[in-house]
Design a protein around this motif. Structure first.
Motif, PDB file in Angstrom:
ATOM      1  N   THR A  73       0.805  -1.224   0.000  1.00  0.00           N
ATOM      2  CA  THR A  73       0.000   0.000   0.000  1.00  0.00           C
ATOM      3  C   THR A  73       0.834   1.267   0.000  1.00  0.00           C
ATOM      4  OG1 THR A  73      -0.133  -0.114   2.411  1.00  0.00           O
ATOM      5  CG2 THR A  73      -1.929  -1.109   1.165  1.00  0.00           C
ATOM      6  N   VAL A  76      -0.047   2.899  -3.124  1.00  0.00           N
ATOM      7  CA  VAL A  76      -1.465   3.194  -3.344  1.00  0.00           C
ATOM      8  C   VAL A  76      -1.712   4.669  -3.036  1.00  0.00           C
ATOM      9  CG1 VAL A  76      -3.819   2.658  -2.594  1.00  0.00           C
ATOM     10  CG2 VAL A  76      -2.110   0.827  -2.794  1.00  0.00           C
ATOM     11  N   CYS A  97       0.582   4.243  -8.453  1.00  0.00           N
ATOM     12  CA  CYS A  97      -0.371   3.139  -8.555  1.00  0.00           C
ATOM     13  C   CYS A  97      -0.313   2.508  -9.947  1.00  0.00           C
ATOM     14  CB  CYS A  97      -1.781   3.637  -8.238  1.00  0.00           C
ATOM     15  SG  CYS A  97      -3.051   2.334  -8.220  1.00  0.00           S
ATOM     16  N   TYR A 167      -6.566  -0.002  -7.228  1.00  0.00           N
ATOM     17  CA  TYR A 167      -6.341  -0.699  -5.970  1.00  0.00           C
ATOM     18  C   TYR A 167      -7.305  -1.878  -5.895  1.00  0.00           C
ATOM     19  CZ  TYR A 167      -6.585  -1.557  -0.925  1.00  0.00           C
ATOM     20  OH  TYR A 167      -6.585  -2.143   0.315  1.00  0.00           O
ATOM     21  N   CYS A 173      -1.885  -2.266  -5.984  1.00  0.00           N
ATOM     22  CA  CYS A 173      -2.559  -1.954  -7.251  1.00  0.00           C
ATOM     23  C   CYS A 173      -2.171  -2.996  -8.293  1.00  0.00           C
ATOM     24  CB  CYS A 173      -2.165  -0.567  -7.755  1.00  0.00           C
ATOM     25  SG  CYS A 173      -2.640   0.803  -6.670  1.00  0.00           S
TER      26      CYS A 173
END
Length: 388
Positions: A73, A76, A97, A167, A173
């Motif tokens: 993450t 993200v 991402c 995501y 992602c």
């Protein structure tokens, strides 16, 4: 006691980073061992095809473990909100991402399809009797080694072009899922190619290998040849290589199939099961390392038992961190041993005595002919008169 949705998201993010780190270590050890053995090969010969597939699979697992599971993450977008709360540890933007979606999809698809190539290579080698000189042809190299990467790049490029980078509600992602107004699900083309081709190939190969092992063991029980140790040794090694292929397939299933089940029933997946997936799904490289070094560990354990050697740990020998004589795992992770040639079989036989009839008669005849030729040459030389 069930986890709340917010606690589940945070837990799966942290667990995936730990599992991804373990997978990176496992894949790195496999890559190190394959490259080290290649450098030790005489004449710098090319790696066996199965070892090349294992190397390709480990490179893909190393990349996916780092970019998708360990970084997770962090790439993200930080402003993304899922189910009315922010995504844990999100610190990226739209560009990061997109980059993570493309790179992770390439590595994930290439690694999964390389598992299919490995299962196919084991099936062709063991059940169909293909040898290394046949695998060296360009069409087999393209199909087994390079096609998984071509497919991964093409599928990820299609996903980016169609705007499917997003995501995926796990911890990274990707371009493998598509977001719709009501739900998130797999892209139909990716699901058909991945679930319908790769997993079917892996399952069929596993059942074929299991059937082969069963038939060989049954034949050994009914027709055991006591006076042929070479045949028994080759059969035993064939069974070991077959079992190694089955273990690689089981390692793939342990890592991938829980995630596939969750993606099929995406909206109905309980939070506890998603946390379980975050622990096992990134561990593909670690599972492969356990399978890859398993034959070497067993051989080293037997050696230590027979020699009562406890000075060096088995792990240091298995991971090749000390310079001791050891059994190579290349035959078990690569192709079967080649059939010995007539010259190699002759070298294994005891040499004949000089006065016995056999191969040495030709040597004696050649020596006699050479001596007669020398005498003839001496006769033709001009004589020198001692009185002149």
């Amino acid at each position: 006691m069930s986890l709340s949705l917010e606690s589940s998201f945070f837990a799966r993010t942290i667990i995936a980073k730990v599992s991804g780190l373990l997978s990176m270590v496992g894949s790195g050890l496999i890559i190190h061992d394959v490259v080290l053995r290649w450098r030790r090969r005489k004449g710098q010969e090319a790696l066996p095809t199965v070892s090349r597939v294992i190397l390709s699979m480990s490179l893909a697992d190393l990349g996916s473990s780092f970019i998708a599971h360990f970084i997770g993450t962090w790439m993200v977008p930080s402003g993304v909100v899922d189910d009315s709360f922010p995504i844990p540890l999100a610190a990226g933007n739209e560009a990061t991402c997109i980059a993570q979606a493309f790179i992770s999809s390439v590595f994930i698809l290439s690694g999964a399809s390389s598992n299919g190539s490995l299962a196919l290579a084991y099936w062709l080698t063991i059940c169909r009797g293909k040898r290394e000189h046949e695998f060296k042809k360009w069409n087999w190299q393209l199909f087994l080694v390079y096609l998984p990467w071509i497919w991964g790049v093409m599928d990820a490029s299609i996903g980016i072009a169609l705007g499917f980078h997003n995501y995926n509600r796990l911890w990274y992602c990707d371009t493998l899922t598509a977001s719709y107004p009501s739900k998130t699900q797999w892209r139909p083309d990716t699901a058909a190619a991945f679930l319908g081709v790769v997993n079917l190939l892996i399952v069929l190969s596993m059942f074929a290998l299991i059937k082969f092992v069963h038939s060989v063991e049954k034949k050994n029980d009914s027709h055991r040849r006591i006076n042929d140790p070479r045949s028994e040794r080759e059969k035993r090694q064939t069974i070991q290589v077959t079992q190694q292929g089955i273990w690689f397939i089981l390692a793939y299933m342990a890592a991938w199939w829980p995630a596939i089940i969750a993606l099929i029933m995406y909206e109905k997946t309980p939070p506890e099961y998603v946390c379980f997936i975050s622990a096992v799904y990134p561990l593909q490289g670690a599972f492969n390392a356990l399978v890859y070094f398993r034959p070497k560990y067993i051989a080293e354990r037997q050696r230590m038992i027979s020699t009562s050697d406890r000075c060096v740990s088995r792990l240091s020998v298995v991971l090749d961190t000390v310079n001791l004589p050891r059994m190579s795992s290349e035959n078990l992770n690569g192709l079967l041993p080649k059939t010995p040639t007539k010259r190699e079989r002759h070298q294994e036989d005891p040499p004949l005595e000089r006065n016995e009839p056999g191969v040495n008669d030709d040597v004696n005849i050649e020596n006699g002919e050479a001596a007669r030729n020398e005498k003839d040459k001496l006769k033709t030389l001009p004589r020198i008169d001692e009185n002149s």
